[in-house]
Write an enzyme that holds these catalytic residues in place. Structure first.
Site, PDB file in Angstrom:
ATOM      1  CG  HIS A 235       8.783  -1.910  -4.947  1.00 63.16           C
ATOM      2  ND1 HIS A 235       7.626  -1.410  -5.487  1.00 63.16           N
ATOM      3  CD2 HIS A 235       9.131  -2.951  -5.738  1.00 63.16           C
ATOM      4  CE1 HIS A 235       7.289  -2.114  -6.559  1.00 63.16           C
ATOM      5  NE2 HIS A 235       8.204  -3.054  -6.732  1.00 63.16           N
TER       6      HIS A 235
ATOM      7  CG  ASP B  98       1.342  -7.818  -5.893  1.00 65.01           C
ATOM      8  OD1 ASP B  98       1.278  -6.592  -5.991  1.00 65.01           O
ATOM      9  OD2 ASP B  98       1.552  -8.584  -6.866  1.00 65.01           O
TER      10      ASP B  98
ATOM     11  CD  GLU C 261       7.936  -2.428 -13.486  1.00 70.66           C
ATOM     12  OE1 GLU C 261       8.990  -3.081 -13.385  1.00 70.66           O
ATOM     13  OE2 GLU C 261       6.830  -2.833 -13.063  1.00 70.66           O
TER      14      GLU C 261
END
Length: 358
Positions: free
Chosen positions: A20, A147, A218
Site C-alpha cells: 500500500h 485507483d 480508514e
C-alpha cells in the site's frame, strides 16, 4: 522502547514487500521541486525550498491532504516524468531492501481531473520504462494498482453518482495488464462515498482477472469494510483498521485471512489515530488477522518502510520473530504472477533462516 543496534540492523537488512503505497506519494521534495521547475509549474508549490515543502506536508484533515496530493500529481506532466518517478522509487526500494512494491496510481486524475495534456498511453509508457530500468539497475520489482478516486464520482451534495471516473479507470487498468497493472483500487475520501455504486466496475475487473484492492475502514467505520467485502469482492483491504470496532467483522477477516494494508504513520498524520501507542495494530496482530506494514505516502508522512517496522519494536515491543512474521505476511499477500510470488517468499525464508544478528 529503545531499539538495540542488532534489531535495527535486522530491520534494515530484512527483505521487504510493500502493498500500500501511492506512486505519486513517493516523490521526495527535491524531485518534486525539480519536476515543477522543468515543467514551469513552481506556482503550484508553496516554495522552491525543501524545508518549506516538508512543512507543507502537514495536514489539517483528509480534504487538506487531498488538496496537497492533487498539487503533487499536477506537477507530473509527461511520460518521462512518470518514468523518472518510478525509477527514483526503485532507488529508494534498493536502499531499504524493498524487493517488491505494489504501487497505486490514479490515472484518471492525470488524464481528466487536472486538465493536463497527457493520455493513458503516455502514463503506461512512462511506468514501463521506469520499472524496467529500476529492475535492471536495482533488482527490484514493481506492479501497479490503478485507483478510482471515489470522491470524483459524486456531486458536492453526495447524492449524484457519476460512473465515468470508475469506468475510465477500469478501461485503463484493463489496457495496463500487459504493463504490470494487477488490480483495481478505490481510494479518496470514504465519507459520503460508499463502495456499493462501484460494484459494476469491480465485478468486471474480477471477471477480467484483475484483483479488487479498495481502501476501506480508514475514515469510515466497519460498514465500509463490509461493503468492500460483500459488493467489491475485495482481495485485500487498504487500511482496514476500523474493523476493530466490530467483533463479527474481526472474526470474518481472521477466518478468511483477508490481508489488511495497515499504514501507521499515515493514520496518525491524517488523524485516524491520534496516538500510535493506542493504534489497533498490535491487537489486530494478536487476534490472528493478516496484517501488513505499509507507508501510504512516505515523504508526505515523513516516514519510510524501515521506520514503520522500527515502530513495531519501539512502540509495541515486538522482537525480530514477530517483526519477521509480519514482514512475511506482505510476501504471502502480494499479488504478482505465481512464480514471482513463490520466489519472493522463498528468498525471504532463506534469508531469515540464515540471518544471524547478535
Amino acid at each position: 522502547m529503545v531499539i538495540d543496534t542488532a534489531l535495527r540492523k535486522f530491520i534494515q537488512d530484512m527483505p521487504k514487500s510493500e502493498l500500500h503505497v501511492h506512486l505519486e506519494g513517493t516523490v521526495q521534495p527535491e524531485l518534486l521541486i525539480n519536476l515543477a521547475e522543468k515543467n514551469d509549474l513552481l506556482k503550484l508549490l508553496p516554495s522552491d525550498k525543501v524545508e518549506d515543502i516538508q512543512d507543507w506536508f502537514s495536514f489539517r484533515d483528509f480534504p487538506h491532504f487531498v488538496e496537497v496530493i492533487l498539487a503533487v500529481q499536477n506537477v507530473i506532466r509527461t511520460a518521462e516524468d512518470f518514468a523518472l518517478i518510478a525509477y527514483e522509487n526503485g532507488a529508494i526500494m534498493k536502499e531499504q531492501n524493498i524487493m517488491y512494491r505494489e504501487l497505486t496510481v490514479s490515472p484518471y486524475n492525470h488524464t481528466h481531473i487536472l486538465g493536463k495534456d497527457i493520455n493513458i498511453n503516455d502514463i503506461l509508457a512512462g511506468l514501463e520504462e521506469g520499472r524496467n530500468k529500476a529492475r535492471a539497475d536495482f533488482g527490484v520489482e514493481m506492479r501497479w494498482v490503478f485507483d478510482i478516486a471515489r470522491n470524483f464520482c459524486f456531486g458536492e451534495s453526495g447524492d449524484v453518482y457519476d460512473p465515468k471516473p470508475a469506468e475510465e479507470t477500469l478501461k485503463y487498468a484493463l489496457v495496463g495488464r500487459d504493463y504490470g497493472v494487477i488490480g483495481l483500487g478505490l481510494g479518496g475520501n470514504e465519507v459520503g462515498c460508499p463502495p456499493g455504486p462501484f460494484k459494476h466496475a469491480f465485478d468486471q475487473a474480477k471477471e477480467c482477472g484483475l484483483y479488487s484492492l479498495p481502501h476501506a475502514g480508514e475514515l469510515v467505520g466497519p460498514e465500509s469494510i463490509w461493503g468492500s467485502l460483500e459488493m467489491l469482492q475485495a482481495d485485500r483491504i487498504g487500511h482496514g483498521v476500523r474493523c476493530i470496532e466490530d467483533p463479527e467483522l474481526l472474526e470474518v477477516l481472521k477466518t478468511k485471512q483477508t490481508p489488511l494494508e495497515v499504514c501507521l504513520s499515515s493514520n496518525q498524520c491524517l488523524h485516524v489515530c491520534d496516538q500510535l501507542e493506542e493504534h489497533p495494530f498490535p491487537k489486530l496482530n494478536s487476534l490472528g488477522l493478516m496484517v501488513t506494514v505499509n507507508t501510504d505516502d512516505p515523504p508526505l508522512f515523513n516516514t519510510s518502510l524501515v521506520r514503520e517496522y522500527e515502530l513495531l519494536a519501539s512502540l509495541y515491543g515486538m522482537d525480530r520473530v514477530e517483526i519477521a512474521d509480519i514482514a512475511r505476511n506482505a510476501f504471502v499477500s502480494c499479488l504478482p504472477e505465481k512464480d514471482l510470488r513463490s520466489k519472493l517468499i522463498g528468498d525471504f525464508d532463506n534469508w531469515y533462516s540464515s540471518a544471524v544478528y547478535v
